[in-house]
Design an enzyme around this catalytic site. Sequence first.
Site, mmCIF file in Angstrom:
data_model
loop_
_atom_site.group_PDB
_atom_site.id
_atom_site.type_symbol
_atom_site.label_atom_id
_atom_site.label_comp_id
_atom_site.label_asym_id
_atom_site.label_seq_id
_atom_site.Cartn_x
_atom_site.Cartn_y
_atom_site.Cartn_z
ATOM 1 N N HIS A 132 3.177 25.042 4.850
ATOM 2 C CA HIS A 132 4.406 25.584 4.262
ATOM 3 C C HIS A 132 4.426 25.449 2.741
ATOM 4 C CE1 HIS A 132 6.264 21.732 3.218
ATOM 5 N NE2 HIS A 132 5.622 21.274 4.273
ATOM 6 N N HIS A 141 -10.470 31.304 -2.591
ATOM 7 C CA HIS A 141 -11.123 31.362 -1.273
ATOM 8 C C HIS A 141 -10.900 30.017 -0.571
ATOM 9 C CE1 HIS A 141 -15.189 31.844 1.113
ATOM 10 N NE2 HIS A 141 -14.158 31.615 1.891
HETATM 11 C C1 LIG Z 1 -20.080 21.146 -3.719
HETATM 12 C C2 LIG Z 1 -21.267 22.080 -3.728
HETATM 13 C C3 LIG Z 1 -20.863 23.430 -4.352
HETATM 14 C C4 LIG Z 1 -22.305 21.404 -4.589
HETATM 15 O O1 LIG Z 1 -23.454 22.164 -4.574
HETATM 16 P P1 LIG Z 1 -24.501 21.983 -5.778
HETATM 17 O O2 LIG Z 1 -23.816 22.356 -7.056
HETATM 18 O O3 LIG Z 1 -25.733 22.722 -5.399
HETATM 19 O O4 LIG Z 1 -24.713 20.434 -5.852
HETATM 20 P P2 LIG Z 1 -25.894 19.522 -5.226
HETATM 21 O O5 LIG Z 1 -26.221 19.936 -3.842
HETATM 22 O O6 LIG Z 1 -26.964 19.485 -6.264
HETATM 23 O O7 LIG Z 1 -25.172 18.104 -5.139
HETATM 24 C C5 LIG Z 1 -24.811 17.355 -6.287
HETATM 25 C C6 LIG Z 1 -24.352 15.991 -5.826
HETATM 26 O O8 LIG Z 1 -23.111 16.127 -5.113
HETATM 27 C C7 LIG Z 1 -23.242 15.648 -3.763
HETATM 28 N N1 LIG Z 1 -22.524 16.573 -2.893
HETATM 29 C C8 LIG Z 1 -22.705 17.916 -2.801
HETATM 30 N N2 LIG Z 1 -21.854 18.435 -1.916
HETATM 31 C C9 LIG Z 1 -21.134 17.423 -1.414
HETATM 32 C C10 LIG Z 1 -20.103 17.329 -0.450
HETATM 33 N N3 LIG Z 1 -19.654 18.431 0.152
HETATM 34 N N4 LIG Z 1 -19.580 16.142 -0.196
HETATM 35 C C11 LIG Z 1 -20.045 15.022 -0.802
HETATM 36 N N5 LIG Z 1 -21.032 15.042 -1.745
HETATM 37 C C12 LIG Z 1 -21.558 16.216 -2.030
HETATM 38 C C13 LIG Z 1 -24.743 15.655 -3.461
HETATM 39 O O9 LIG Z 1 -25.061 14.699 -2.489
HETATM 40 C C14 LIG Z 1 -25.301 15.328 -4.838
HETATM 41 O O10 LIG Z 1 -25.187 13.931 -5.051
HETATM 42 P P3 LIG Z 1 -26.336 13.113 -5.828
HETATM 43 O O11 LIG Z 1 -26.403 13.697 -7.219
HETATM 44 O O12 LIG Z 1 -25.835 11.687 -5.773
HETATM 45 O O13 LIG Z 1 -27.597 13.334 -5.058
HETATM 46 C C15 LIG Z 1 -21.822 22.357 -2.280
HETATM 47 O O14 LIG Z 1 -22.433 21.183 -1.760
HETATM 48 C C16 LIG Z 1 -20.715 22.759 -1.328
HETATM 49 O O15 LIG Z 1 -20.069 21.924 -0.704
HETATM 50 N N6 LIG Z 1 -20.515 24.115 -1.225
HETATM 51 C C17 LIG Z 1 -19.468 24.674 -0.387
HETATM 52 C C18 LIG Z 1 -20.099 25.485 0.747
HETATM 53 C C19 LIG Z 1 -19.051 26.021 1.664
HETATM 54 O O16 LIG Z 1 -18.004 25.436 1.876
HETATM 55 N N7 LIG Z 1 -19.280 27.194 2.215
HETATM 56 C C20 LIG Z 1 -18.247 27.781 3.063
HETATM 57 C C21 LIG Z 1 -18.392 29.226 3.220
HETATM 58 S S1 LIG Z 1 -17.087 29.836 4.231
#
Ligand SMILES: CC(C)(COP(=O)(O)OP(=O)(O)OC[C@H]1O[C@@H](n2cnc3c(N)ncnc32)[C@H](O)[C@@H]1OP(=O)(O)O)[C@@H](O)C(=O)NCCC(=O)NCCS
Length: 203
Positions: A132, A141
């Site tokens: 709400h 998104h």
């Molecule tokens: C957050 C996000 C954008 C980061 O991606 P990235 O920029 O490529 O970052 P990296 O994978 O290099 O991760 C960087 C750090 O953050 C941490 N991290 C990344 N995603 C995380 C998450 N969801 N939760 C906790 N830690 C996370 C990694 O472990 C890494 O830690 P480190 O440096 O200690 O090793 C990606 O992990 C994510 O969650 N994307 C969303 C995808 C999604 O929801 N799709 C849905 C489609 S409907």
Amino acid sequence: MDREVVIIGAGGHAKVVADIILKSGDKLIGFLDDRACGSDFCGFPVMGKVEAYTDFRDKMFVIAIGSAQVREKIAEELKAVHWYTAIHPSAVISELDVTIDEGTVIMASAVVNPGARIGRHCIINTGAIIEHDNQIRDYAHISVGAKLAGTVIIGSHTWIGAGAAVNNNISVCSNCIIGTGSVVIRNIEEEGTYAGVPARRIK
Ligand SMILES: CC(C)(COP(=O)(O)OP(=O)(O)OC[C@H]1O[C@@H](n2cnc3c(N)ncnc32)[C@H](O)[C@@H]1OP(=O)(O)O)[C@@H](O)C(=O)NCCC(=O)NCCS
């Protein structure tokens, strides 16, 4: 009357939008995509590049592209078109004071509760919960299974990752990414990428 719809984009997200159009009883004419012209995509024609939209002036359009920046660019380029707002029939949309602006896509089993405001060209993905009085600003998104508690504000172009949760009364500013499964417990006032439980800035 059935509405006739052209989808901009021909990728995975576009497939799901196509399914919403068909399930809504509307007519899918085909896709426009700069990279996939001249082929079929899930049984419907890819009719040309995006610039060919002028050949379909009498149809409605919906942009099915994940990037908020690309959605915004296309929305600004396509002049004087009628935008289609795609709402899956299984989505639960409150009848009490909800507004959903043009071009937004609301997928299967999403819930939008009373008082919610959803801007234009947003994506409320499968099973997302918009509680709400939430305000979801343009081009945001909310990914699959994400949950926004009551009175949350999500800034424009912000992407809340799959399964993430946002506590009630929290604001997340524009141009942020919240990682999958993260839990936002404090206001986020600086653009960037945040992840973890509780969510902290990682980029
Ligand atoms: C957050 C996000 C954008 C980061 O991606 P990235 O920029 O490529 O970052 P990296 O994978 O290099 O991760 C960087 C750090 O953050 C941490 N991290 C990344 N995603 C995380 C998450 N969801 N939760 C906790 N830690 C996370 C990694 O472990 C890494 O830690 P480190 O440096 O200690 O090793 C990606 O992990 C994510 O969650 N994307 C969303 C995808 C999604 O929801 N799709 C849905 C489609 S409907």
